[in-house]
Write an enzyme that holds these catalytic residues in place. Structure first.
Site, short mmCIF file in Angstrom:
data_model
loop_
_atom_site.label_atom_id
_atom_site.label_comp_id
_atom_site.label_asym_id
_atom_site.label_seq_id
_atom_site.Cartn_x
_atom_site.Cartn_y
_atom_site.Cartn_z
N ARG A 102 -29.84 -18.50 35.38
CA ARG A 102 -29.20 -18.56 34.06
C ARG A 102 -30.24 -18.82 32.98
O ARG A 102 -30.96 -19.83 33.03
CB ARG A 102 -28.17 -19.68 34.08
N ALA A 103 -30.30 -17.94 31.99
CA ALA A 103 -31.38 -18.01 30.99
C ALA A 103 -31.30 -19.29 30.17
O ALA A 103 -32.31 -19.96 29.94
CB ALA A 103 -31.33 -16.79 30.08
N HIS B 85 -30.10 -6.63 33.95
CA HIS B 85 -30.08 -7.91 33.25
C HIS B 85 -28.80 -8.70 33.58
O HIS B 85 -27.80 -8.60 32.86
CB HIS B 85 -30.18 -7.66 31.74
N GLU C 90 -25.79 -7.98 30.86
CA GLU C 90 -25.87 -9.45 30.86
C GLU C 90 -24.50 -10.05 31.16
O GLU C 90 -24.06 -11.01 30.51
CB GLU C 90 -26.45 -10.00 29.55
#
Lengths: 342, 342
Positions: free
Chosen positions: A71-72, A6, A284
């Protein structure tokens, strides 16, 4: 080998954000619409944006490879139309692909999808297939709430999503169920919306028989599964009350939790209640929480430390979390690694 | 003495639900509108509905007193208008009051408010004051999302809510921040919406300076705080990133977590990361999860067992969680108990 499942490209050169700003401005002023070709980022710029950031920290922390997606929070599927998202997803995925080519030992790609609220998810399939077949991506991120905090899409168990699942199964890739920016002032993106989405995704699966229809579909629920492991007894009890099988049989052949939990007690709880086969290492990094924890003197998101230090895990468990589970959940990654003799 | 700060009247005689069904039907067919006086429940019926259920289990589990409010999922503030909610809240609160009079040693009342989406919360004040001054209630439940899963209200930090907070402070009563039924198919009420609301409430406070404006306001976040303790490192890191003080100074003079977490590892984590002064015993019995945990042979919601068994807590910590914290957070309860020599 340590695989972080992630990571997002949060450190892309500034031109990317500038291009997006122009695209957003063009929604009200079409004269400003940028062409895709207007975005120019050189390989050197990409290389530097990674070498000074993610790769540097990966090397400091002993992480070998990151599954790397756009990029989320920038996916922002609520902005504009399907065409807006399609152009934007194409650009962002291509950048991750270029990163994976520049650093093939360290990054494998995962795609964002060109979702748009109210639009049939079937429209995402061409981008999904391009990323898998042309780019060699090993996973996708699927946003269960493309409205950005207004929650207007059907649950993940609805047939609305089935065309995506058929493709995931066909290509043997998992979906990380990952929300994007909240445009609802109720929800802070990083501190509420993401965690709520994780909990919601799990419960949508629990109340359904989705995995009877797709026995080989695999979902990765990020951020340690939101509230789920902490309330594992509640979920076991609700499943029992709803006449569902025990969670292990009902969901744990298909659902996996990552380790993006930024303190030792959280990781210990995860490892205590979730079977070790269902836990995937992740940090992350560089992402939501970038500071140093004053209680430990180490970065909050250096999750490897918590796993190394957890009294709940043994050597075999750590090996599964760090490597072999990921190779099982992401079979295309395993094959790509094997082809490189790893 | 053991005080359970989170119980709802989930076992009210059937007439209550039948009356509500008629009220809901009258929204489209005014001819069906029931009068308040149409609802007839005798003291014997109330007594039996409690003695055979909550009180029986309290005695089995050694719980002395429950702070008792109307059934959370039945508040359903999204149904009808303010008047609908006002009539319904009046009825439900009165029943809890009658229970507290029938069993004064075992139940203290907490109010539901007649909230309605889009309506000024100020309209809730008459019912709030009636419950405190006439009924002797010691707390209220405040629904941060009266829309029922559409999340259309401003965050708890918004001045929208300040008239309520002024009254809470004036009457020295805390608010349990408790959502109600989700009418959004994305969210299962018990497995997603409640937990999401808990996490969201905490983050709304974290990003604001609400408790600078109301230094004596107290919020109880139920269900163990949703995802918050599990992600305590994430929240500490986000506070640091947002230039807020450490959470202990920023929020923990005002926010308290209950123990409605239905397995041992969850309670252990709560006790490990949240200061013991901020934990209040609760079970939400009879509530969300009513079965027997096959792993323990005991009810999932028998949370006293987990607290008694937790290796993280000592005698002094348990005493705080079971009694003295509640007497501090609910000062009107403390005074009522003291007046009865307890």
């Amino acid at each position: 080998m340590i695989i972080d499942c992630h990571g997002h490209y949060t450190t892309a050169p500034r031109q990317l954000e500038q291009w997006r700003d122009r695209q957003i401005a063009s929604l009200t002023d079409p004269a400003q619409a940028p062409a895709v070709a207007d975005l120019k980022i050189t390989d050197d710029e990409l290389r530097q944006s990674i070498a000074d950031n993610q790769l540097k920290k990966m090397q400091e922390r002993g992480i070998d490879l990151t599954i790397f997606s756009p990029r989320a929070s920038f996916m922002a599927h609520h902005i504009g139309t399907f065409e807006t998202s399609a152009t934007w997803a194409g650009i962002c995925n291509e950048l991750c692909y270029r990163v994976s080519r520049l650093f093939p030992d360290h990054f494998a790609g995962a795609a964002m999808l060109p979702q748009s609220p109210g639009v049939d998810p079937r429209t995402c399939i061409p981008e999904l297939e391009r990323c898998v077949t042309e780019y060699g991506f090993v996973a996708v991120n699927l946003n269960l709430d493309p409205s950005g905090g207004h929650w207007t899409s059907p649950p993940l168990s609805d047939r609305h999503w089935y065309p995506i699942y058929e493709k995931l199964v066909e290509h043997r890739i998992p979906a990380m169920i990952h929300a994007s920016t909240s445009c609802n002032p109720c929800f802070h993106t990083l501190g509420a919306h993401y965690l709520n989405a994780d909990t919601t995704a799990f419960m949508q699966c629990l109340t359904s028989d989705l995995f009877k229809d797709f026995p080989t579909l695999r979902f990765v629920i990020p951020h340690g599964g939101g509230a789920v492991p902490f309330h594992w007894g509640r979920f076991r009890g609700l499943a029992q009350q709803l006449d569902k099988p025990p969670l292990r049989d009902h969901l744990l052949n298909n659902i996996f939790f990552d380790t993006c939990i930024y303190h030792q007690p959280g990781i210990d709880l995860l490892a205590r209640v979730i079977p070790v086969d269902n836990i995937l290492f992740a940090s992350e990094m560089i992402g939501a929480v970038r500071g140093i924890d004053p209680e430990t003197g180490h970065p909050f998101d250096d999750t490897r430390r918590y796993i190394d230090a957890s009294p709940v895990l043994d050597r075999a468990g750590r090996d599964k979390i760090f490597e072999s589970n990921a190779r099982r959940v992401y079979p295309r990654l395993d094959e790509a690694l094997a082809a490189r003799g790893r």
